[in-house]
Design a protein around this motif. Structure first.
Motif: not given
Length: 730
Positions: A404-409, A565-567
């Motif tokens: 899973v890829a996350f945008d931060k803000t 996994r996370t990024v």
């Protein structure tokens, strides 16, 4: 022109395929799609409605242009089943046939009554079998295809030919009854989704110039004002004009706790008002409400079938004709080449009877229904939790997600900076800044400067001053000036006060090495710092950072327990991304990315890991969301763009729904595989029994239809899938 109709009487996915093929052959029809899960026919083209009705009826079903009303109160399974059986013409005939069959069974105990018993059996066969045979022949001549009904008709005719008229009547009666059971169970599954639409009340209390009037919700227009009394459901999307009350938004966002609504706040149709009265200004037509769009999108999602479901449909299309051919070979090869009996003998059943049993057993009902009911249940369960999943294909893909890829803000963080630290130069070293007079004074001066600014950092400073009760210590600064290099300056009473970046103060306001080191340490952890001076004397600093969502840490932990996994993919400064990653335990960080670089990163990760889900706010992350196998938007209930563009939408913006939908998707796929394995397994078992002459026609139909019912009930389990707390084994 596109039209939508409701098809009644479909109890399996094979039925939907036959209706679709039959309607497609009508003159003027450009496109036709029948979705079994929602019983809807979507039609494009110019076709006479009478001709359409005639075609659908010829195939053995009924056409309506409106949804059947959903009962106000849920009724028990057996009461509802009884009502269903008596309301359908075909099942009434079957029940009448069953009564004649029961009488014929009783006549066997009386001498000389065998001919009357035989006559009653044939009458029972005719009553229960007429709708089945009519539908079978219509499908054969219209679609040139072999249906399940044709298999049963052939089996019944064959049984009569070999002198098993009682068994033929029993076969058809049980088949008709089981089809009704299957249809009723499927109808209950469909109602779980249709019931969402019924959350909106039918009438609203509109406020007009001459008073209050009850009007149909469909007549409300944007700009109208409605009054919602305590305990009532909100009739339309809008904004609160006056009043305040807690509103239960669970039907839309899945939030477990009511949300306080005040003037200016958005509200949604179908949500429940709490203890206060609300006057609401309508912003959308009833047909365009958020709830209506959710139901529409979940309904349309049925057309986006999972790959496994598409395989099952293709398999079923060739499976049924193949079974007829195999049954023919079973009937003729043993008698012709191995001198086995064709007809029944005192020693046992002949090979014609066994072939007829094979026809009954091989009906693909359970197989073709294994996926659509389960997927509908999964989509509906997610919608109840405030998650919009736009098709079975995305449920299937979610079950396969490896990273899973996350945008931060705005995704892992709230997107709202908060004050994390502030300290005066003359602070005696206290741990609690809110109890230090010097530190509180630095915050009060900064708030007086920032009070007139709309900048997010200014809002963080002012909010912190309000929380500490120092926001009124000084009047709002006058003669504000923006400084090159990042800062503002203004007059507070008789003093010149400056608030600006560390770089600005390095050039214009000398300060101690100790203060410089403290500020640099904060900046290295990703926090934004501002220094404050009064009449040229440096008074102290303030530090601001984006606040992490309360649920983010638990979400990341849950994903890791699921083996995912996370990024973080962000355009923010690497130090800020590192700070968030350290607090959350994210596996990987890619920071300082431009939009095109973020897109490239998503494509690269998708190639490396196989299945990637991307989580963002659905607005400026749209390219990256589109590039991922599954794009998930956070907080789409008030964001039309997010709801339209993303594959999955967390309507309430609650990240804790992410592990839930991943577990739900895995659960749905496990059930589908269970159903497929069970459907094929029970058929294989009874095929062997039929070849060994260890089963009868009525046992075969019970096994086939019983299997279909078990598959349906198993497919409804996702509706009760709990959100709960994730166990270590996922």
């Amino acid at each position: 022109m596109q039209k939508t109709f409701l098809i009644e009487g479909m109890d399996c996915a094979d039925c939907a395929r036959h209706v679709e093929e039959g309607v497609q052959k009508l003159p003027g029809v450009q496109f036709a799609r029948v979705d079994f899960a929602t019983a809807q026919l979507v039609l494009e083209g110019e076709v006479d409605e009478a001709s359409l009705q005639q075609r659908v009826q010829a195939l053995g079903y009924r056409l309506k242009d409106e949804q059947t009303p959903i009962p106000e109160k849920a009724e028990s399974f057996w009461l509802g089943l009884g009502r269903y059986l008596l309301s359908e013409g075909e099942t009434r005939l079957a029940l009448l046939g069953g009564a004649f069959l029961l009488i014929s069974a009783g006549l066997r105990f009386f001498a000389g009554m065998s001919n009357l018993a035989l006559g009653l059996q044939l009458v029972a066969l005719g009553l229960a079998g007429y709708p089945i045979a009519r539908s079978a022949l219509a499908n054969l001549f219209i679609n040139r295809s072999i249906s399940i009904n044709l298999l049963m008709t052939l089996a019944a005719i064959g049984a009569v030919i070999i002198g098993e008229s009682g068994e033929a009547a029993t076969l058809i009666f049980l088949f008709a009854l089981a089809e009704a059971l299957e249809g009723y169970s499927t109808d209950r599954a469909r109602r779980t989704l249709s019931g969402l639409q019924n959350l909106t009340p039918t009438h609203a209390l509109r406020l007009d110039n001459d008073g209050e009037h009850w009007v149909p919700v469909q007549s409300l227009l944007p700009g109208d004002r409605v009054r919602v009394r305590p305990g009532e459901r909100i009739p339309a999307d809008g904004v609160v004009h006056s009043g305040a009350s807690d509103v239960n938004q669970a039907p839309i966002t899945g939030e477990s706790l009511p949300v306080l609504k005040q003037p200016g706040d958005a509200v949604f149709a179908g949500t429940v008002n709490g203890n206060g009265a609300l006057d609401i200004q309508v912003t959308r037509l009833a047909k365009d409400s958020t709830l209506a769009r959710i139901v529409q999108m979940v309904t349309e999602a049925q057309g986006r079938r999972a790959r496994l479901q598409r395989w099952i449909d293709r398999f079923a299309a060739v499976y049924t004709p193949a079974v007829v051919g195999i049954a023919f070979l079973v009937a003729v090869i043993p008698p012709l080449f191995f001198h086995q009996p064709f007809w029944n003998t005192p020693e046992g059943h002949g090979w014609l009877y066994r072939a007829l049993a094979l026809l009954v057993i091989a009906c693909p009902c359970a197989l073709v229904i294994s996926a659509p009911v389960t997927i509908l249940s999964g989509l509906t369960a997610a919608a109840r939790q405030g998650v919009l999943i736009k098709g079975g294909v995305y449920l299937e893909t979610l079950a396969q997600v490896k990273r899973v890829a996350f945008d931060k803000t705005g995704t892992l963080t709230l997107g709202k900076p908060v004050l994390t630290d502030h300290r005066a130069v003359d602070c005696p070293g206290c741990e609690d800044r809110s109890a230090c007079p010097a530190c509180r004074d630095v915050l009060a001066l900064a708030a007086a400067l920032e009070r007139a600014s709309a900048h997010p950092l200014a809002h963080a400073v002012v909010s912190a001053s309000q929380a500490q009760g120092v926001h009124q210590r000084y009047p709002t600064a006058q003669n504000l000036t923006t400084l090159n290099g990042g800062g503002i300056q203004g007059w507070i009473e008789q003093d010149v006060v400056t608030l600006g970046s560390h770089m600005l103060f390095e050039k214009q306001f000398p300060h101690s090495a100790e203060l410089c080191a403290q500020v640099k340490t904060l900046e290295q952890t990703g926090e934004t710092t501002m220094l404050l001076s009064q009449n040229g004397e440096v008074r102290g600093y303030l530090a601001v950072a984006d606040e992490i969502r309360p649920e983010s840490r638990q979400v990341v932990d849950d994903l890791h327990r699921l083996g995912i996994r996370t990024v973080i993919l962000t355009g923010d400064h690497p130090a800020a991304a590192q700070r968030v990653a350290r607090q959350l335990g994210v596996d990987e960080i890619r920071a300082g990315l431009l939009p095109e670089q973020k897109l490239q990163a998503v494509e690269e990760l998708a190639r490396a890991d196989g299945t990637l889900a991307m989580l963002g706010d659905g607005i400026n992350d749209t390219p990256a969301l589109s590039a991922a196998q599954v794009g998930i938007a956070v907080g789409g209930a008030s964001n039309a763009q997010a709801m339209e563009t993303a594959d999955v939408v967390l309507l309430g913006g609650d990240l804790s729904k992410l592990p839930y939908i991943l577990r739900l998707a895995r659960f749905v796929m496990r059930i589908i595989y269970q159903n497929v394995a069970f459907s094929l397994g029970i058929k294989a078992l009874f095929l062997v029994l039929a070849m060994l002459d260890a089963t009868t026609l009525w046992m075969a139909v019970l096994a086939d239809m019983g299997g279909s019912l078990l598959v349906i009930f198993n497919g409804l389990r996702p509706l009760r899938f709990p959100q709960g707390t994730l166990h270590p084994n996922g």
